[in-house]
Design a protein around this motif. Structure first.
Motif, PDB file in Angstrom:
ATOM      1  N   LEU A   1      19.213  10.354  36.712  1.00 38.96           N
ATOM      2  CA  LEU A   1      19.928   9.435  35.828  1.00 38.96           C
ATOM      3  C   LEU A   1      19.180   9.273  34.512  1.00 38.96           C
ATOM      4  O   LEU A   1      19.799   9.278  33.434  1.00 38.96           O
ATOM      5  CB  LEU A   1      20.101   8.079  36.513  1.00 38.96           C
ATOM      6  N   ARG A   2      17.853   9.125  34.567  1.00 41.52           N
ATOM      7  CA  ARG A   2      17.082   8.981  33.328  1.00 41.52           C
ATOM      8  C   ARG A   2      17.244  10.208  32.435  1.00 41.52           C
ATOM      9  O   ARG A   2      17.372  10.087  31.219  1.00 41.52           O
ATOM     10  CB  ARG A   2      15.596   8.771  33.663  1.00 41.52           C
ATOM     11  N   ARG A   3      17.241  11.397  33.048  1.00 41.80           N
ATOM     12  CA  ARG A   3      17.423  12.610  32.259  1.00 41.80           C
ATOM     13  C   ARG A   3      18.812  12.657  31.626  1.00 41.80           C
ATOM     14  O   ARG A   3      18.962  13.073  30.480  1.00 41.80           O
ATOM     15  CB  ARG A   3      17.196  13.857  33.138  1.00 41.80           C
ATOM     16  N   ASP A   4      19.820  12.224  32.389  1.00 45.17           N
ATOM     17  CA  ASP A   4      21.179  12.193  31.836  1.00 45.17           C
ATOM     18  C   ASP A   4      21.277  11.230  30.654  1.00 45.17           C
ATOM     19  O   ASP A   4      21.919  11.524  29.645  1.00 45.17           O
ATOM     20  CB  ASP A   4      22.180  11.791  32.917  1.00 45.17           C
TER      21      ASP A   4
ATOM     22  N   LEU B   1      22.252  12.034  26.703  1.00 40.49           N
ATOM     23  CA  LEU B   1      23.257  11.330  25.898  1.00 40.49           C
ATOM     24  C   LEU B   1      22.650  10.845  24.585  1.00 40.49           C
ATOM     25  O   LEU B   1      23.284  10.914  23.530  1.00 40.49           O
ATOM     26  CB  LEU B   1      23.827  10.146  26.679  1.00 40.49           C
ATOM     27  N   ARG B   2      21.425  10.354  24.649  1.00 38.28           N
ATOM     28  CA  ARG B   2      20.773   9.898  23.422  1.00 38.28           C
ATOM     29  C   ARG B   2      20.549  11.052  22.463  1.00 38.28           C
ATOM     30  O   ARG B   2      20.703  10.905  21.242  1.00 38.28           O
ATOM     31  CB  ARG B   2      19.435   9.234  23.768  1.00 38.28           C
ATOM     32  N   GLU B   3      20.165  12.228  22.987  1.00 39.05           N
ATOM     33  CA  GLU B   3      19.983  13.407  22.136  1.00 39.05           C
ATOM     34  C   GLU B   3      21.282  13.789  21.425  1.00 39.05           C
ATOM     35  O   GLU B   3      21.261  14.281  20.299  1.00 39.05           O
ATOM     36  CB  GLU B   3      19.499  14.592  22.978  1.00 39.05           C
ATOM     37  N   LEU B   4      22.409  13.563  22.102  1.00 39.14           N
ATOM     38  CA  LEU B   4      23.712  13.878  21.510  1.00 39.14           C
ATOM     39  C   LEU B   4      24.188  12.795  20.548  1.00 39.14           C
ATOM     40  O   LEU B   4      25.231  12.942  19.917  1.00 39.14           O
ATOM     41  CB  LEU B   4      24.752  14.079  22.617  1.00 39.14           C
ATOM     42  N   GLY B   5      23.441  11.691  20.452  1.00 33.39           N
ATOM     43  CA  GLY B   5      23.771  10.659  19.471  1.00 33.39           C
ATOM     44  C   GLY B   5      24.408   9.407  20.028  1.00 33.39           C
ATOM     45  O   GLY B   5      24.808   8.535  19.260  1.00 33.39           O
TER      46      GLY B   5
ATOM     47  N   LEU C   1      25.569   0.565  26.721  1.00 37.76           N
ATOM     48  CA  LEU C   1      25.838   1.118  25.405  1.00 37.76           C
ATOM     49  C   LEU C   1      25.572   0.057  24.360  1.00 37.76           C
ATOM     50  O   LEU C   1      25.867  -1.124  24.574  1.00 37.76           O
ATOM     51  CB  LEU C   1      27.295   1.583  25.295  1.00 37.76           C
ATOM     52  N   ALA C   2      25.021   0.461  23.216  1.00 42.15           N
ATOM     53  CA  ALA C   2      24.754  -0.485  22.137  1.00 42.15           C
ATOM     54  C   ALA C   2      26.058  -1.100  21.661  1.00 42.15           C
ATOM     55  O   ALA C   2      27.125  -0.491  21.771  1.00 42.15           O
ATOM     56  CB  ALA C   2      24.047   0.218  20.982  1.00 42.15           C
TER      57      ALA C   2
ATOM     58  N   VAL D   1      36.944  14.373  15.737  1.00 43.02           N
ATOM     59  CA  VAL D   1      35.845  14.126  14.799  1.00 43.02           C
ATOM     60  C   VAL D   1      35.476  12.651  14.775  1.00 43.02           C
ATOM     61  O   VAL D   1      34.302  12.283  14.690  1.00 43.02           O
ATOM     62  CB  VAL D   1      36.223  14.632  13.389  1.00 43.02           C
ATOM     63  N   GLN D   2      36.465  11.786  14.901  1.00 41.73           N
ATOM     64  CA  GLN D   2      36.219  10.349  14.830  1.00 41.73           C
ATOM     65  C   GLN D   2      35.304   9.866  15.943  1.00 41.73           C
ATOM     66  O   GLN D   2      34.502   8.949  15.750  1.00 41.73           O
ATOM     67  CB  GLN D   2      37.552   9.596  14.892  1.00 41.73           C
ATOM     68  N   VAL D   3      35.390  10.489  17.127  1.00 43.74           N
ATOM     69  CA  VAL D   3      34.591   9.998  18.245  1.00 43.74           C
ATOM     70  C   VAL D   3      33.316  10.794  18.468  1.00 43.74           C
ATOM     71  O   VAL D   3      32.603  10.570  19.434  1.00 43.74           O
ATOM     72  CB  VAL D   3      35.432   9.992  19.547  1.00 43.74           C
ATOM     73  N   MET D   4      33.019  11.736  17.568  1.00 45.92           N
ATOM     74  CA  MET D   4      31.747  12.444  17.671  1.00 45.92           C
ATOM     75  C   MET D   4      30.598  11.534  17.242  1.00 45.92           C
ATOM     76  O   MET D   4      30.776  10.659  16.398  1.00 45.92           O
ATOM     77  CB  MET D   4      31.745  13.678  16.758  1.00 45.92           C
ATOM     78  N   PRO D   5      29.426  11.735  17.798  1.00 47.93           N
ATOM     79  CA  PRO D   5      28.246  11.030  17.266  1.00 47.93           C
ATOM     80  C   PRO D   5      28.066  11.344  15.786  1.00 47.93           C
ATOM     81  O   PRO D   5      28.494  12.414  15.321  1.00 47.93           O
ATOM     82  CB  PRO D   5      27.093  11.608  18.107  1.00 47.93           C
TER      83      PRO D   5
END
Length: 323
Positions: free
Chosen positions: A37-40, A44-48, A63-64, A109-113
């Motif tokens: 889970l931590r790796r997942d 997600l953080r790496e993807l923005g 989520l923030a 595009v709108q929902v991309m990081p």
């Protein structure tokens, strides 16, 4: 092992479904270990995606604020491929496909990081399409090269890169990038070559290591109506065209509305027309003629008739026996 896309989509969906999750509960819902889970979450953080972690007894993940977006897990290469594909589809004037593709592209595009959105937006804004039937697919070009050059075009930043000419000679170039052009199933950069003091077009599959210099420049006036025209008028390695001519048993206005972007349609009587196409393969003119929804006769080339027979055989086999 890296997290699978399906599991990451599930993780994003869970994080959006409520305000806070404990690590143990999330791991149970995903049927993974706490370490996985931590790796997942890190991925997600790496993807923005801004996933917050809290330590202690009440620790967990959330989520923030303001980050409850529809799930979309894309890396850089996938984002570029998706943008290129939808942008090409947006140029198609077929039964609402263009409008649908534009809507899809805007939503995606709108929902991309933010990091990916900036790259894809630059690629969309700075690409000039050539013509239907000759759209670049991205094959042979590093997506990082595409987006780096697109960002430089948008930001008006000089770039340097190594370039291999048709004869194999490799040189270092310093260029003021102007636009990207997708034409003849290839990508080209149109820019002002500072070393040669003139406008040039560069094939992106021959371009290596583009880097921004940080130096900005004032836009120069392109000596052509647009970047696509500039490339077409100067390159000699576009695929050779195949001249297709057919007579369609339908009014010219009807056929023009269906395939006019792909072909020249001329009146040839009260209820028939002549269709002229210049293509680099037989697949798409065969498809275009079939899409007229009318009987047609191929005048040239003879190879197109054989191509249609083979297409018809495959379609009949796919349809299966009649009930």
């Amino acid at each position: 092992m890296a997290a699978t896309s399906s599991r990451m989509l599930r993780l994003l969906s869970l994080l959006q479904s409520r305000r806070h999750w404990s690590g143990d509960e999330l791991a149970r819902r995903l049927a993974v270990s706490v370490r996985t889970l931590r790796r997942d979450v890190d991925r997600l953080r790496e993807l923005g995606y801004p996933v917050e972690a809290q330590r202690g007894v009440d620790g967990g993940y959330a989520l923030a604020p303001g980050a409850a977006l529809p799930p979309l897990v894309l890396d850089d290469d996938e984002a570029v491929a998706l943008a290129v594909g939808l942008q090409a589809a947006a140029a198609v004037e077929v039964a609402g496909m263009a409008e649908t593709s534009v809507r899809a592209l805007a939503k995606v595009v709108q929902v991309m990081p933010a990091r990916l959105r900036r790259r894809v937006d630059a690629l969309r804004a700075m690409t000039v399409p050539g013509e239907w039937g000759a759209q670049a697919t991205g094959g042979g070009v590093d997506p990082a090269v595409l987006t780096t050059v697109a960002l430089a075009c948008r930001d008006g930043e000089r770039i340097t890169f190594a370039y291999t000419a048709a004869d194999g000679a490799r040189t270092d170039r310093s260029v003021e990038p102007f636009r990207l052009v997708s034409l003849g199933r290839r990508w080209y950069l149109v820019g002002y070559d500072l070393d040669r003091g003139d406008w040039r077009s560069f094939r992106l599959d021959r371009l290596v290591g583009p880097q921004g210099t940080g130096a900005r420049f004032a836009p120069r006036r392109l000596p052509a109506p647009d970047a696509a025209t500039f490339v077409r008028d100067r390159i000699v390695d576009l695929p050779k065209g195949i001249a297709v001519e057919a007579v369609v048993q339908a009014p010219a206005d009807v056929v023009r509305n269906r395939i006019g972007r792909w072909a020249t349609v001329e009146d040839d009587g009260p209820r028939r027309c002549r269709v002229l196409v210049d293509a680099d393969n037989l697949d798409w003119p065969a498809t275009a003629l079939a899409m007229t929804g009318a009987e047609f006769t191929v005048l040239s080339p003879p190879e197109l008739r054989d191509h249609l027979r083979e297409m018809g055989r495959r379609c009949t086999a796919a349809a299966g026996p009649a009930n």
